[in-house]
Design a protein around this motif. Structure first.
Motif, PDB file in Angstrom:
ATOM      1  N   LYS A   1       0.839  -1.198   0.000  1.00 32.26           N
ATOM      2  CA  LYS A   1       0.000   0.000   0.000  1.00 32.26           C
ATOM      3  C   LYS A   1       0.875   1.250   0.000  1.00 32.26           C
ATOM      4  O   LYS A   1       0.645   2.182  -0.788  1.00 32.26           O
ATOM      5  N   GLU A   2       1.889   1.283   0.854  1.00 34.70           N
ATOM      6  CA  GLU A   2       2.787   2.436   0.910  1.00 34.70           C
ATOM      7  C   GLU A   2       3.529   2.636  -0.413  1.00 34.70           C
ATOM      8  O   GLU A   2       3.686   3.765  -0.881  1.00 34.70           O
ATOM      9  N   MET A   3       3.977   1.533  -1.009  1.00 30.27           N
ATOM     10  CA  MET A   3       4.667   1.624  -2.299  1.00 30.27           C
ATOM     11  C   MET A   3       3.713   2.159  -3.375  1.00 30.27           C
ATOM     12  O   MET A   3       4.100   2.986  -4.195  1.00 30.27           O
ATOM     13  N   LEU A   4       2.485   1.674  -3.356  1.00 29.16           N
ATOM     14  CA  LEU A   4       1.496   2.120  -4.340  1.00 29.16           C
ATOM     15  C   LEU A   4       1.224   3.617  -4.199  1.00 29.16           C
ATOM     16  O   LEU A   4       1.171   4.354  -5.179  1.00 29.16           O
ATOM     17  N   LEU A   5       1.066   4.054  -2.980  1.00 27.68           N
ATOM     18  CA  LEU A   5       0.797   5.477  -2.750  1.00 27.68           C
ATOM     19  C   LEU A   5       2.011   6.321  -3.105  1.00 27.68           C
ATOM     20  O   LEU A   5       1.871   7.394  -3.705  1.00 27.68           O
ATOM     21  N   LYS A   6       3.194   5.866  -2.767  1.00 25.03           N
ATOM     22  CA  LYS A   6       4.424   6.597  -3.072  1.00 25.03           C
ATOM     23  C   LYS A   6       4.646   6.715  -4.569  1.00 25.03           C
ATOM     24  O   LYS A   6       5.060   7.748  -5.080  1.00 25.03           O
ATOM     25  N   GLU A   7       4.369   5.636  -5.289  1.00 24.65           N
ATOM     26  CA  GLU A   7       4.554   5.614  -6.739  1.00 24.65           C
ATOM     27  C   GLU A   7       3.412   6.300  -7.484  1.00 24.65           C
ATOM     28  O   GLU A   7       3.481   6.478  -8.695  1.00 24.65           O
ATOM     29  N   GLY A   8       2.328   6.613  -6.752  1.00 20.56           N
ATOM     30  CA  GLY A   8       1.186   7.222  -7.410  1.00 20.56           C
ATOM     31  C   GLY A   8       0.442   6.251  -8.290  1.00 20.56           C
ATOM     32  O   GLY A   8      -0.154   6.629  -9.278  1.00 20.56           O
ATOM     33  N   VAL A   9       0.473   4.978  -7.912  1.00 22.45           N
ATOM     34  CA  VAL A   9      -0.165   3.935  -8.723  1.00 22.45           C
ATOM     35  C   VAL A   9      -1.594   3.754  -8.254  1.00 22.45           C
ATOM     36  O   VAL A   9      -1.872   3.663  -7.075  1.00 22.45           O
TER      37      VAL A   9
END
Length: 167
Positions: free
Chosen positions: A156-164
């Motif tokens: 979830k954090e990676m998705l939010l950080k990447e703007g995915v």
């Protein structure tokens, strides 16, 4: 169950699991082939202490781990540039599950530490229950649930950080 029956029943699922871990189609084919060679060589040693699919997934995970240790450059093979931003509060597990089919999400899963990636792949892509994952990875239920929770949060954090987004 004969070796031919095992191939027919499990080849697609094993390939998908390898592909999500590795991210390269041709390497995934090679690793899948290696998994079935190992299954063939070990089939006569299968004692039935666990179900056949648990045994097959255990061989698969161990083979994937071996290959992943040899080559740590398997992550980040797909681009996430074309995805759109979503607000932080828009994420819930349902959206995460829907997004797991997205190739951009797969590329992010590939960047997770192996211990979380394995659990997420077995749970979401192989549709294994927590109890079955416990058998495959030979770990207690609490550990699997913890890894599943932490892996979801990291993703979830990676998705939010990447703007995915998933849509």
């Amino acid at each position: 169950m004969s070796f031919d029956e095992i191939i027919d029943k499990y080849k697609d699922a094993i390939f998908r699991m390898v592909y999500v871990h590795i991210g390269d189609f041709h390497r995934s084919e090679d690793i899948t082939q290696e998994i079935f060679i190992r299954i063939y060589r070990s089939l006569s040693k299968f004692r039935g202490d666990s179900s056949i699919y648990t045994w097959i997934y255990r061989i698969s995970i161990n083979t994937i781990r071996t290959y992943a240790k040899k080559d740590r450059t398997i992550a980040d093979t797909l681009s996430v540039d074309h995805m759109e931003d979503i607000p932080d509060d828009a994420w819930d597990e349902e959206k995460l599950v829907e997004g797991l089919q997205n190739s951009s999400v797969i590329s992010l899963i590939q960047r997770l530490p192996d211990k979380y990636k394995e659990v997420l792949v077995l749970y979401y892509y192989q549709d294994l229950k927590v109890e079955d994952i416990c058998s495959v990875l030979n770990e207690p239920s609490g550990t699997i649930k913890s890894k599943l929770h932490r892996g979801r949060n990291m993703l979830k954090e990676m998705l939010l950080k990447e703007g995915v987004s998933n849509g």
